[in-house]
Structures are given as C-alpha cells and as structure tokens.
Design a protein around this motif. Structure first.
Motif, PDB file in Angstrom:
ATOM      1  N   CYS A  12       0.815  -1.215   0.000  1.00 39.09           N
ATOM      2  CA  CYS A  12       0.000   0.000   0.000  1.00 39.09           C
ATOM      3  C   CYS A  12       0.855   1.275   0.000  1.00 39.09           C
ATOM      4  O   CYS A  12       0.646   2.137  -0.860  1.00 39.09           O
ATOM      5  CB  CYS A  12      -1.000  -0.005   1.154  1.00 39.09           C
ATOM      6  SG  CYS A  12      -2.289  -1.239   0.922  1.00 39.09           S
ATOM      7  N   ARG A  71      -9.173   4.291  -5.602  1.00 37.73           N
ATOM      8  CA  ARG A  71      -9.509   5.345  -4.649  1.00 37.73           C
ATOM      9  C   ARG A  71     -10.799   6.044  -5.057  1.00 37.73           C
ATOM     10  O   ARG A  71     -11.214   5.968  -6.216  1.00 37.73           O
ATOM     11  CB  ARG A  71      -8.395   6.413  -4.615  1.00 37.73           C
ATOM     12  CG  ARG A  71      -7.006   5.886  -4.538  1.00 37.73           C
ATOM     13  CD  ARG A  71      -6.717   5.167  -3.262  1.00 37.73           C
ATOM     14  NE  ARG A  71      -6.474   6.073  -2.140  1.00 37.73           N
ATOM     15  CZ  ARG A  71      -6.456   5.670  -0.870  1.00 37.73           C
ATOM     16  NH1 ARG A  71      -6.731   4.425  -0.574  1.00 37.73           N
ATOM     17  NH2 ARG A  71      -6.191   6.525   0.092  1.00 37.73           N
ATOM     18  N   LYS A 108      -1.954   4.939  -7.866  1.00 36.95           N
ATOM     19  CA  LYS A 108      -0.840   5.024  -8.804  1.00 36.95           C
ATOM     20  C   LYS A 108      -1.315   4.384 -10.109  1.00 36.95           C
ATOM     21  O   LYS A 108      -1.922   3.300 -10.066  1.00 36.95           O
ATOM     22  CB  LYS A 108       0.321   4.212  -8.215  1.00 36.95           C
ATOM     23  CG  LYS A 108       1.663   4.466  -8.813  1.00 36.95           C
ATOM     24  CD  LYS A 108       2.686   3.674  -8.004  1.00 36.95           C
ATOM     25  CE  LYS A 108       3.933   3.387  -8.791  1.00 36.95           C
ATOM     26  NZ  LYS A 108       4.806   2.449  -8.085  1.00 36.95           N
ATOM     27  N   SER A 167       3.665   1.729  -1.151  1.00 37.27           N
ATOM     28  CA  SER A 167       4.283   1.854  -2.471  1.00 37.27           C
ATOM     29  C   SER A 167       3.309   2.436  -3.498  1.00 37.27           C
ATOM     30  O   SER A 167       3.714   2.834  -4.583  1.00 37.27           O
ATOM     31  CB  SER A 167       4.782   0.497  -2.971  1.00 37.27           C
ATOM     32  OG  SER A 167       5.697  -0.045  -2.046  1.00 37.27           O
ATOM     33  N   HIS A 168       2.019   2.434  -3.166  1.00 34.51           N
ATOM     34  CA  HIS A 168       1.017   3.046  -4.037  1.00 34.51           C
ATOM     35  C   HIS A 168       0.481   4.341  -3.423  1.00 34.51           C
ATOM     36  O   HIS A 168      -0.651   4.752  -3.713  1.00 34.51           O
ATOM     37  CB  HIS A 168      -0.138   2.075  -4.297  1.00 34.51           C
ATOM     38  CG  HIS A 168       0.236   0.969  -5.237  1.00 34.51           C
ATOM     39  ND1 HIS A 168       0.982  -0.116  -4.844  1.00 34.51           N
ATOM     40  CD2 HIS A 168      -0.014   0.791  -6.562  1.00 34.51           C
ATOM     41  CE1 HIS A 168       1.170  -0.914  -5.874  1.00 34.51           C
ATOM     42  NE2 HIS A 168       0.587  -0.393  -6.934  1.00 34.51           N
ATOM     43  N   ASN A 169       1.277   4.954  -2.550  1.00 33.91           N
ATOM     44  CA  ASN A 169       0.884   6.203  -1.880  1.00 33.91           C
ATOM     45  C   ASN A 169      -0.329   6.038  -0.983  1.00 33.91           C
ATOM     46  O   ASN A 169      -1.105   6.973  -0.779  1.00 33.91           O
ATOM     47  CB  ASN A 169       0.565   7.304  -2.913  1.00 33.91           C
ATOM     48  CG  ASN A 169       1.750   7.604  -3.783  1.00 33.91           C
ATOM     49  OD1 ASN A 169       2.854   7.795  -3.273  1.00 33.91           O
ATOM     50  ND2 ASN A 169       1.549   7.609  -5.090  1.00 33.91           N
ATOM     51  N   ILE A 170      -0.536   4.810  -0.490  1.00 30.93           N
ATOM     52  CA  ILE A 170      -1.712   4.542   0.332  1.00 30.93           C
ATOM     53  C   ILE A 170      -1.235   4.041   1.695  1.00 30.93           C
ATOM     54  O   ILE A 170      -0.405   3.134   1.766  1.00 30.93           O
ATOM     55  CB  ILE A 170      -2.607   3.482  -0.374  1.00 30.93           C
ATOM     56  CG1 ILE A 170      -3.163   4.073  -1.681  1.00 30.93           C
ATOM     57  CG2 ILE A 170      -3.738   3.024   0.547  1.00 30.93           C
ATOM     58  CD1 ILE A 170      -3.677   3.050  -2.647  1.00 30.93           C
ATOM     59  N   PRO A 171      -1.727   4.649   2.786  1.00 28.92           N
ATOM     60  CA  PRO A 171      -1.266   4.231   4.105  1.00 28.92           C
ATOM     61  C   PRO A 171      -1.665   2.785   4.427  1.00 28.92           C
ATOM     62  O   PRO A 171      -2.688   2.307   3.956  1.00 28.92           O
ATOM     63  CB  PRO A 171      -1.990   5.195   5.061  1.00 28.92           C
ATOM     64  CG  PRO A 171      -2.662   6.212   4.232  1.00 28.92           C
ATOM     65  CD  PRO A 171      -2.731   5.724   2.838  1.00 28.92           C
ATOM     66  N   ILE A 207      -5.878  -2.760  -3.729  1.00 23.71           N
ATOM     67  CA  ILE A 207      -5.601  -1.625  -2.849  1.00 23.71           C
ATOM     68  C   ILE A 207      -5.557  -0.287  -3.578  1.00 23.71           C
ATOM     69  O   ILE A 207      -5.649   0.758  -2.968  1.00 23.71           O
ATOM     70  CB  ILE A 207      -4.236  -1.827  -2.159  1.00 23.71           C
ATOM     71  CG1 ILE A 207      -3.130  -1.980  -3.214  1.00 23.71           C
ATOM     72  CG2 ILE A 207      -4.252  -3.028  -1.250  1.00 23.71           C
ATOM     73  CD1 ILE A 207      -1.828  -1.412  -2.773  1.00 23.71           C
TER      74      ILE A 207
END
Lengths: 257, 430
Positions: free
Chosen positions: A204, B160, B166, A206-210, B157
């Motif tokens: 996560c 959004r 990404k 690494s995908h800018n997601i916490p 994941i």
C-alpha cells in the motif's frame, strides 16, 4: 513414501485464502500431484472427512457450526495451519465484537430475522473469533488475503521438511527497503506500518496509500509510540482507535493519552 | 426407500450451503448456513472513505466488484465526477475480474460436472487443452487485476474515491495485448465446449433482470435496471420489459427474510427472478459485437439456467475483447497520475449498481453532515438468485419424484443446476 494427506477448509469468510491457493494457476496441478487432497469443498466433489496430516483453515469462528467444524477438523489432523488474517487474528469481522449479536441481527435482518435466530435452541451466532481462541494452531500465515508467495514457500517447506521462516518484523522495514517516502512521518498520514507485521513488501505505501494493518499486529508492537505520532499529527483519538480497530489491533490506548 | 434427500454441503461453489428435500412432505430447502458477518452493521459509523476497503472483503472472488460498486456509490452520494482515464482503468480491472471469476467457475467448478470428474485435476486428465485454457484465462484475469489493483488480485488496494493511488505503466498494459488476443480465441473454444454439453429441462425463471447498457453496445455498466418477463422472443423485447432507475432498486429487489437461510431472498412481483451472465446475454446479447457476437452466433442459447455456463463463456470473449479496446484507448489518451478530486461533505445518499460476474450488484449508503455512514444496504446477485435456485430444485424434484432412481438423479441434477448459477454464498449472506 505415501503422499501427505491434506484438507483445505473455510469457516465464515470471504474465501480469499482458499482462492489464493486456486490462484496458483501455474502450480496448481503440480501441488495436487504432490499431496492427496482429501477435502477441499470449494474446489472439489467426492471429499473425504478422514484423518489428515495437514489442515489449512481459513476464516473466523462466527457460528456454532463453525466451532463444531473447527474442533472436528482439529481432532483428525496432525498439523493445523491458520491461513489468512481472519483465522489468525479474527480480522475485519471481529471489529465489532463489543456489540451484542442480537443488535447486529436486528440491524441486518430486522425483528423477524431476530425471531428466526432466537428460534434456534442455542445461540447460533457467535462473536467472530480467531482459531487460536478455541484450538491449538500449529502455524499461522497472516495476510488479507494470505500472500501466494508465502503459501507456496510454506507448502514446499512442509513437503521437504524444511524450517518455516515467516517475517517477524514490522512493515516499516520492508517499506524502507523499497525506499518509499514515509507516509506517517513525512506526510502525516494515518499509516499503521510500524505496528503491522511485514510480508507484503509494503504494497500500500508503495502506491501512496497508508497501511491499514491487514496482516495483523507485529510482536511487541509499540502502540504508544504510534499513537503519539498520530496525536501530534492532529488525529483525534477516536479516529486512531477506529482505524486500528479495522483489523482488531487492541492496545490499551488510555496509557498513551 | 428413503423419502428424504440431504446434500450436507454443496461442493464446488464458494461458501457454505446445503439442500434438504423431503419428498413426502414436499419440502425443498436451500439452506444457507454461512455465518453472517453483518457488513451493513460493520460500516455503520465509519467515515465514507473507510467503506470500500471494508466492503470489498465481503468476498474474495467478487472483491473488485464490491470495490468498484462501493466507489461508485460514494461518488454518486457526493456528486464526484471521475475522469475518462479512471473510468477506463476501472472497467479494465473489472473485466479482469470477470475473466478470473468466469474462468474459475467454468473450468474449475462447472466443467467437472460434464466430464464426470471431481475437480480441475480431473479436467486436466480428461481434457488437458480445456484445463489449460481455463487456467490461462483465470491467470490473465488475475494479472490484469494485479497490474491495475496494486499487486494482488484479491482485495485490491489501488482504487480510490475519484481515481487511483498510482496508475500502471504503459508497458505493463502493452504486455497484456498478446495474451488478450489469445484469450479471445480461448473464450470461443470455451463457448464451443459449453454449447455441446448435455443440459436437461429445468423450470425457467419467470423474470430476468440486468442493467441496460448505456450506449448501443453490450456493457457491464448500465443506467437503468431492466426486468424482462419470460417470452419466447429470445432477445430483448421492448414490450415485455419494465425499466427502473437504479435508485429505485428496491422496487425490483423486494427482500424477504427466510428462516432456513442466513441470506435474504429477493423477489420481483412476489416471484423469483434470475440475474447473471444468462440474463445479460438473453436480454442484451443483440448488443454484442465483434468476436463476442461471432461466439453468440455460433451457439444455441436458451433461458434454461444451465445455459448460464454458456453465457459466461460468451462473456469471456466479450471481456477479453473489451480489455483490448480499453488498453488501446488508454494508450491513446496518454495516461498520467491525476490528483484526486476535492468535494464537499454533507448529508447525502448514494446508490449504485454494476453488472458483476454473478449478476447485478447494488450498494446504497446514507451519510450524515460529517461524512459518517448512517445506513447501508447491499444486495448481491447470489442473494437475488437464491429464490430462483430453490424453485429450480423444486422443479427437478417434481419431475423425478416417482422414478426408482430418484435420489441419485435428484442429487446429481440439483448439484449441476445450483453450480450453473455460480453462487457466491459469502456474498449472499455478507
């Protein structure tokens, strides 16, 4: 030498860990040739509920039936492996175990539904709990879902009698190794990396997601330090508790307030 | 002779359910004993942005379906517009989910019924090419989901509200094209196989329901809910169709609580109805185009629920073909990382529906001023189909109750019929 006899089982769950096994498309037929799959209800007919060497069990105990099934599986297997965060920790379904089941039944099924559930002689619906609360668990593979890579590695270890080696450090270590910018400290996001067990290569962040903690807590997690960082970034304690509650991280938050 | 037939556990389906039939008392029960996880309760009090990661965990096979529908519902509630790029990337990963789900069902769960074996291992023994096609399609679907979804096919994941964490690299999409072209051909081979299998007569559902594609082409995205009454006319017949807005989904799905099932049933006009690939292809198959139209023209498909297998095979062709189109379009518009849209919170309500592998999926959320969830309603395709599945079993019982071999015949046909619906029991209970 006879082939190891295995059983793959699901209690109340999303079936994601059993599906992870079925998602080993390149290895599936090879796996099936190396062992005798005695039971895998999701993927085969002609199942035999007999004595086995290894049981892989997914899901939480959420009903009386789940509990009976789990005990029955334990009684005829040498090794019981909890697969996935639900089986290991209780996972997301356990996030409201503080609420009486009747209230949840009324919310989802209404008064009529409540009557039907009450009609059962003993309470059929139980709070969602991990396997270890009821039976001896020999090995735990966390992950929501369990990572294919870890499943295959452990499966091979079983076949060869090798030592099983799963990460026992926090997600931050993996996150640093892939050189991500720190979402918690540098960007002030509510990231649970420091208290979560590694294994996903910090997918996560690494995908800018916490990180939301889907692998469950790392041993000796420093909850107080995590909470203090978040409080100083301006998060309300209620939100911190709620986010930690997704995958049932249960620290006593009073100490850090 | 025993007058009771019990299937303790339906095998080769997702989740936990069984069947009890009492020939004397004329009772047929499709018992769903999967434990409820009370998702509608779990999300109560959560912030709007916390909902998608929770509800995608209703089901692993359908995690992308729940994820996208959840995002659409939130975007509908707050009036968030999404970019063309986001729309295309979402549709691409959704088609990947279709390939994986239909691939799993057709080759690993359904095909053994028609080859007289227990699992994909038996399929690989008897028809190696078929098993190979199945595993390849399934793997490709998973790869697409990994590339767009952030590295894992289950509980993605990277999606959004309003966009993506990404965006994928151009070369990752290009690398899929060869395999997708092969997948189109493999889908056609799958359709040829499932068009030749022996079906048996089953009560046809009185109603089919699916979302009406927005344009004039077949699509898993639709604007209105259509319910078509059984007619012999085959494809979409305007006169026999009732149309509803998505926010009026409760007029189509009238839910009832059933004592022997932890999943509620949905009825339309008090009657069971069917949703899924067969409903889509029977109602909107005339909007298929290109290779998927060729696949449809090549076979004979009827309203018999067993034809759901064949309809899924046709959708394998459509989904692969659609992935190719989307990739070309994405390369054309030059993808770039976009900032997520900013929007105002406020008391509001959102509803969305999407055609997912097993049929129409509905999510409905209500929020307070601060964006906290105060009410949720989720209706899944399998929950919709349960009443129709139970009715189908009743039909089989009626037909065979007098036979000397009724127990074996009823047991075997019941299993085949239920599996043809491709039930996802975890979803149905949720």
């Amino acid at each position: 030498m006879s082939k190891p006899r295995i059983g793959i089982y699901g209690l109340s769950s999303c079936a994601g860990d059993q599906l992870t096994i079925l998602n080993c498309e390149d290895e599936l037929l090879e796996i099936a040739s190396q062992v005798e799959i005695k039971s895998f209800i999701m993927a085969q007919t002609g199942n035999e509920e007999t004595s086995i060497d290894i049981a892989l069990v997914e899901g939480t105990v959420s009903t009386k039936r789940d509990l009976e099934r789990l005990k029955e599986i334990r009684s005829r297997t040498n090794i019981l492996v909890a697969i996935g965060t639900c089986a290991v920790w209780g996972g997301m379904y356990a996030m409201r175990n503080d609420i009486p089941r009747a209230e949840m039944i009324r919310c989802v099924y209404g008064e009529k539904g409540l009557k039907y559930f009450d009609a059962a002689s003993e309470p059929e619906v139980l709070p969602a709990e991990p396997l270890k609360n009821f039976v001896k668990v020999d090995l735990s593979i966390p992950g929501c879902p369990m990572e294919k890579k870890w499943f295959l590695r452990i499966f091979k270890s079983f076949l060869h009698g090798d030592v099983i080696d799963l990460p026992n450090f926090s997600l931050c270590s993996e996150c640093k190794m892939v050189e991500n910018e720190c979402l918690l400290v540098n960007r002030g996001l509510l990231c649970l990396g420091p208290i979560t067990i590694a294994g996903c290569k910090a997918r996560c962040p690494s995908h800018n997601i916490p990180c939301i903690g889907c692998y469950g807590p790392v041993d000796e997690a420093n909850y107080a330090a995590e909470v203090n960082i978040l409080l100083s970034s301006g998060y309300a304690i209620e939100e911190i508790k709620r986010k930690m509650g997704f995958f049932v991280f249960n620290p006593d938050l009073k100490q850090s307030q | 002779m025993s007058r009771e037939i019990k299937i303790e556990h339906i095998c080769r389906v997702e989740g936990h359910g069984g069947v009890t039939i009492d020939l004397e008392k004329d009772i047929v029960k499709l018992e769903i004993f999967e434990g409820s996880r009370f998702f509608e309760f779990l999300v109560a009090g959560k912030s709007y942005d916390e909902i998608p990661v929770i509800v995608c965990r209703i089901c692993a096979i359908c995690s992308i379906s729940h994820m996208i529908t959840s995002l659409m519902t939130i975007e509908n509630a707050f009036g968030i517009q999404i970019s063309k790029q986001t729309m295309l990337l979402r549709e691409l990963i959704h088609c990947g989910g279709m390939l994986e789900s239909h691939g799993l069902h057709l080759f690993c769960l359904a095909a053994p019924d028609y080859l007289g074996c227990n699992s994909i291992v038996g399929v690989a023994d008897k028809k190696p090419e078929l098993a190979n096609i199945g595993l390849k399609l399934k793997k490709l679907g998973n790869r697409i989901q990994e590339i767009i979804g952030g590295g894992r096919p289950i509980h993605p994941i990277n999606l959004r509200i309003g966009g993506f964490g990404k965006i994928p690299e151009k070369h990752e999409l290009l690398a899929l094209k060869n395999e997708l072209e092969m997948a189109v051909n493999d889908g056609i081979k799958a359709a040829a196989f499932f068009s030749k299998i022996d079906t048996f007569p089953v009560d046809e559902p009185q109603y089919f329901s699916a979302l009406k594609p927005v344009g004039n082409r077949f699509s898993f995205y639709g604007k209105n809910i259509c319910v078509s009454e059984n007619s012999n006319s085959g494809f979409f017949n305007e006169n026999k169709v009732e149309e509803f807005e998505i926010r009026d989904y409760r007029k189509v799905c009238q839910e009832v609580v059933i004592q022997h099932s932890n999943a509620k049933h949905s009825l339309y006009n008090g009657k069971p109805f069917m949703t899924g690939a067969l409903a889509r292809v029977m109602m909107f198959g005339n909007m298929l185009y290109g290779r998927s139209k060729e696949a449809l023209d090549m076979v004979r498909i009827t309203r018999n629920p067993l034809c759901n297998n064949l309809a899924q095979a046709i959708e394998l062709v459509y989904a692969s073909q659609r992935c190719l189109e989307i990739i070309d379009e994405l390369l054309d518009i030059r993808m770039e990382n976009e900032t997520l849209p900013v929007f105002q919170l406020g008391k509001c309500t959102g509803t969305a529906a999407l055609e997912v592998p097993r049929g129409t999926l509905y999510h409905h959320y209500e929020f307070d001023e601060s964006g906290k969830n105060i009410k949720t309603d989720i209706i899944t395709p399998t929950a919709i189909n349960l009443a129709s599945m139970e009715q189908g079993v009743r039909g089989i019982v009626e037909l065979h109750r007098q036979d000397a071999t009724s127990v074996e015949v009823i047991t075997s046909k019941t299993g085949m019929l239920l599996r043809a619906y491709d039930p996802c029991i975890s979803c149905s209970v949720h």
